[in-house]
Design an enzyme around this catalytic site. Structure first.
Site, PDB file in Angstrom:
ATOM      1  N   VAL A   1      -9.542   8.243  -2.785  1.00  0.00           N
ATOM      2  CA  VAL A   1      -8.352   7.493  -2.390  1.00  0.00           C
ATOM      3  C   VAL A   1      -8.000   7.915  -0.974  1.00  0.00           C
ATOM      4  O   VAL A   1      -7.958   9.111  -0.669  1.00  0.00           O
ATOM      5  CB  VAL A   1      -7.169   7.771  -3.342  1.00  0.00           C
ATOM      6  CG1 VAL A   1      -5.955   6.927  -2.949  1.00  0.00           C
ATOM      7  CG2 VAL A   1      -7.568   7.498  -4.791  1.00  0.00           C
ATOM      8  N   CYS A   2      -7.782   6.952  -0.088  1.00  0.00           N
ATOM      9  CA  CYS A   2      -7.318   7.217   1.277  1.00  0.00           C
ATOM     10  C   CYS A   2      -8.261   8.182   2.004  1.00  0.00           C
ATOM     11  O   CYS A   2      -9.460   7.974   2.069  1.00  0.00           O
ATOM     12  CB  CYS A   2      -5.887   7.727   1.229  1.00  0.00           C
ATOM     13  SG  CYS A   2      -5.008   7.714   2.809  1.00  0.00           S
ATOM     14  N   ALA A   3      -7.701   9.269   2.549  1.00  0.00           N
ATOM     15  CA  ALA A   3      -8.496  10.221   3.324  1.00  0.00           C
ATOM     16  C   ALA A   3      -9.558  10.916   2.486  1.00  0.00           C
ATOM     17  O   ALA A   3     -10.467  11.544   3.039  1.00  0.00           O
ATOM     18  CB  ALA A   3      -7.580  11.273   3.962  1.00  0.00           C
TER      19      ALA A   3
ATOM     20  N   THR B   1     -11.117   3.029   3.706  1.00  0.00           N
ATOM     21  CA  THR B   1     -10.059   4.035   3.665  1.00  0.00           C
ATOM     22  C   THR B   1      -8.792   3.375   4.195  1.00  0.00           C
ATOM     23  O   THR B   1      -8.777   2.174   4.476  1.00  0.00           O
ATOM     24  CB  THR B   1     -10.442   5.281   4.490  1.00  0.00           C
ATOM     25  OG1 THR B   1      -9.462   6.309   4.267  1.00  0.00           O
ATOM     26  CG2 THR B   1     -10.507   4.963   5.981  1.00  0.00           C
TER      27      THR B   1
END
Length: 300
Positions: free
Chosen positions: A105-107, A125
């Site tokens: 998730v994300c970073a 991302t």
């Protein structure tokens, strides 16, 4: 029993973790067989929001059907952040090499990159980190402005709330769309979005201005999405001339009020179609007379 193991990184975003964790734990209430656990390089992992999180430092031996998830952390840059030991990164890589699925998730996508899992794969991302992810992993294909991407048992998502979309997708694949829909309802999720949906909705993309007159026009359009609104009516409701409304709206959003309403309708129709509605039903539900206009607008 399928284990879902979250690898916690210092500075982890609570929603990056809590959203997917809630999806999988709620799925258990509808007959899915998941067991959640949390691991990290230390027994106490600080979150970005200040809540310390407990974790096991023992990295378990995973089975092929188990899922490993790396939630993202708060940072304006990837380089020098998201500290993970070489042991943890090797464990992530080993699970994938043995046939398991790894998600981020994300970073968290950067952790998968450091583990060598992004080379030659499509990934995504958060939109604020896409450029840097592309520079750091030139052998990867960064797909921009989508919610999540799945490629070769590597699933990456945009971040924050999109972790919920990613988890619902995985539940739908593993346990069926009816279970995923039930989880979405119990979590009061507005709609289970597709992976190629844009990260920013029409509302978010065109609400970042500071013109109060245009905001009032948008409020009317959004609250009366299915109505046939004339420019004269919008002007009257805001106390401006039609010419002024057109000029201010165009300057703030780059489109006319009618095109804005159409964009909102198309986005809402896409959600309905994604949930199983026919194009005809979706078109009429959002205010089009029939599906022809919706098809034309979607094709653009």
């Amino acid at each position: 029993m399928t284990r879902v193991v979250f690898l916690l990184v210092p500075g982890v975003h609570l929603l990056d973790l809590a959203g997917p964790a809630q999806v999988f734990s709620s799925a258990v209430d509808f007959g899915a067989d998941y067991e959640l656990s949390y691991v990290g390089d230390s027994v106490s992992v600080p979150s970005h929001q200040g809540v310390p999180l407990g974790a096991s430092t023992e990295l378990p031996s995973l089975e092929v059907d188990d899922l490993l998830v790396v939630p993202g952390w708060r940072s304006s840059t990837l380089v020098g952040t998201g500290a993970l030991s070489a042991r943890a990164l090797a464990w992530v890589r080993a699970h994938h090499d043995c046939g398991g699925m790894v998600a981020s998730v994300c970073a968290g996508a950067d952790a998968l990159g450091r583990a060598g899992l992004l080379d030659g794969r499509r990934c995504t991302t958060h939109h604020e980190l896409q450029d840097e992810l592309e520079r750091r992993y030139p052998a990867a294909r960064v797909v921009r402005d989508v919610l999540y991407v799945e490629d070769g048992r590597v699933v990456t998502s945009a971040g924050i709330a999109s972790g919920i979309d990613l988890a619902l997708h995985l539940v739908a694949v593993r346990n069926g769309p009816s279970v995923a829909a039930a989880v979405a309802r119990t979590m009061v999720v507005y709609a289970r979005r597709n992976g190629d949906d844009q990260q920013a909705s029409v509302l978010l993309r065109h609400r970042s201005h500071v013109n109060e007159t245009v905001h009032r026009v948008q409020d009317v359009i959004e609250s009366r999405l299915t109505d046939r609104l004339s420019l004269a009516e919008l002007a009257s409701l805001t106390g401006c001339s039609e010419r002024t409304v057109t000029r201010l709206f165009g300057r703030a959003t780059g489109m006319t009020p009618l095109k804005y309403q159409q964009a909102l309708r198309v986005e809402r129709a896409e959600h309905l179609i994604g949930q199983g509605a026919t194009v005809e039903v979706a078109a009429r539900t959002v205010g089009f007379e029939d599906a022809r206009m919706l098809r034309r607008l979607r094709s653009r």
